[in-house]
Enzyme design. Structure first.
Site, PDB file in Angstrom:
ATOM      1  N   GLU A  92      42.625  72.134  25.510  1.00 28.56           N
ATOM      2  CA  GLU A  92      42.513  73.358  26.306  1.00 28.56           C
ATOM      3  C   GLU A  92      43.694  74.269  25.979  1.00 28.56           C
ATOM      4  O   GLU A  92      44.853  73.894  26.125  1.00 28.56           O
ATOM      5  CB  GLU A  92      42.496  73.032  27.790  1.00 28.56           C
ATOM      6  CG  GLU A  92      42.542  74.256  28.701  1.00 28.56           C
ATOM      7  CD  GLU A  92      41.463  75.284  28.374  1.00 28.56           C
ATOM      8  OE1 GLU A  92      41.837  76.462  28.151  1.00 28.56           O
ATOM      9  OE2 GLU A  92      40.277  74.913  28.327  1.00 28.56           O
ATOM     10  N   ASP A 124      45.772  74.613  20.874  1.00 30.73           N
ATOM     11  CA  ASP A 124      44.654  75.177  20.126  1.00 30.73           C
ATOM     12  C   ASP A 124      43.817  74.073  19.492  1.00 30.73           C
ATOM     13  O   ASP A 124      44.328  73.271  18.704  1.00 30.73           O
ATOM     14  CB  ASP A 124      45.210  76.116  19.047  1.00 30.73           C
ATOM     15  CG  ASP A 124      44.144  76.760  18.193  1.00 30.73           C
ATOM     16  OD1 ASP A 124      42.959  76.713  18.587  1.00 30.73           O
ATOM     17  OD2 ASP A 124      44.484  77.306  17.135  1.00 30.73           O
ATOM     18  N   ASP A 142      33.097  74.286  22.957  1.00 30.63           N
ATOM     19  CA  ASP A 142      32.604  75.244  23.950  1.00 30.63           C
ATOM     20  C   ASP A 142      33.793  76.105  24.368  1.00 30.63           C
ATOM     21  O   ASP A 142      34.212  76.105  25.521  1.00 30.63           O
ATOM     22  CB  ASP A 142      31.996  74.515  25.147  1.00 30.63           C
ATOM     23  CG  ASP A 142      31.413  75.473  26.180  1.00 30.63           C
ATOM     24  OD1 ASP A 142      31.307  76.676  25.867  1.00 30.63           O
ATOM     25  OD2 ASP A 142      31.079  75.026  27.292  1.00 30.63           O
TER      26      ASP A 142
END
Length: 222
Positions: A92, A124, A142
């Site tokens: 995240e 990242d 996603d």
């Protein structure tokens, strides 16, 4: 109808700002005027995990990378079907999203971040993929509303020929790259095939009950 209340904002590294909003028990994460996710619509995000796991059913001690924590729908769906010896790494980019998961949205996450199989990597996902070789049995992305850098321009590289090749290098043999999108993108399908993947395009309804608009999920086997 209850009004939306803004609970918090978070800067995205490289530019842009996320907004966390609530309306009663409903939550929404916004980027500008774009709703990135809503707690009432989780069907396709859950399918991203379940479809990938169906294709890895024979794997022992599978290691799954989930790009984008979001509201934890993909994570919880993966935990529900993965064995106890599995590992899940969640990448995240925005630290505040992890804090939201532990704070105002803790009930939605239902303790999934405390599962011993889960490791949260704040950073990242593209950089993590780039530094990995034959590590993950599945990579589930996603992080945008499709195969382009909506949340930040740097994410474009994830969906380029070079980024797709790096994902293939990070996967184990026969591993699966899964990508969530608001809709189809024939050019992305071609890029996946160009990079040697066996590609499935799977339309999935946004809602858990088979209602709502259709989203697109790519299942690409290395």
């Amino acid at each position: 109808m209850l009004p939306w209340i803004q609970l918090d904002t978070a800067k995205i590294p490289g530019g842009g700002e996320l907004r966390l909003k609530s309306r009663g028990t409903e939550f929404s994460i916004m980027l500008g005027s774009n709703e990135l996710m809503n707690s009432r619509l989780s069907g396709s995000e859950e399918a991203l995990a379940t479809l990938a796991m169906e294709r890895l059913a024979d794997r022992k001690r599978p290691h799954v990378l989930i790009g984008g924590l979001g509201m934890g729908f993909t994570l919880r769906a993966a935990l529900a079907v993965l064995p106890q010896d599995a590992r899940i790494t969640v990448a995240e980019l925005v630290p505040a999203v992890v804090e939201w998961a532990k704070g105002p949205m803790a009930e939605i996450y239902a303790g999934s971040l405390d599962d011993a199989r889960v490791t949260v990597h704040v950073g990242d996902v593209g950089a993590l993929i780039k530094s990995s070789k034959n590590v993950f049995d599945a990579i589930l992305l996603d992080v945008d509303n499709g195969p382009d850098g909506l949340t930040r321009e740097e994410n474009d590289s994830l969906y380029s020929h070079d980024g797709i090749r790096k994902s293939r290098t990070a996967l184990t043999r026969g591993g699966v790259l899964g990508v969530w999108s608001q809709g189809p993108d024939p050019r992305f399908t071609r890029r996946l095939k160009d990079c040697g993947y066996e590609v499935e395009e799977i339309p999935v309804r946004a809602g858990r009950t088979g209602r709502g608009k259709k989203h697109m999920i790519w299942m690409a086997k290395a």
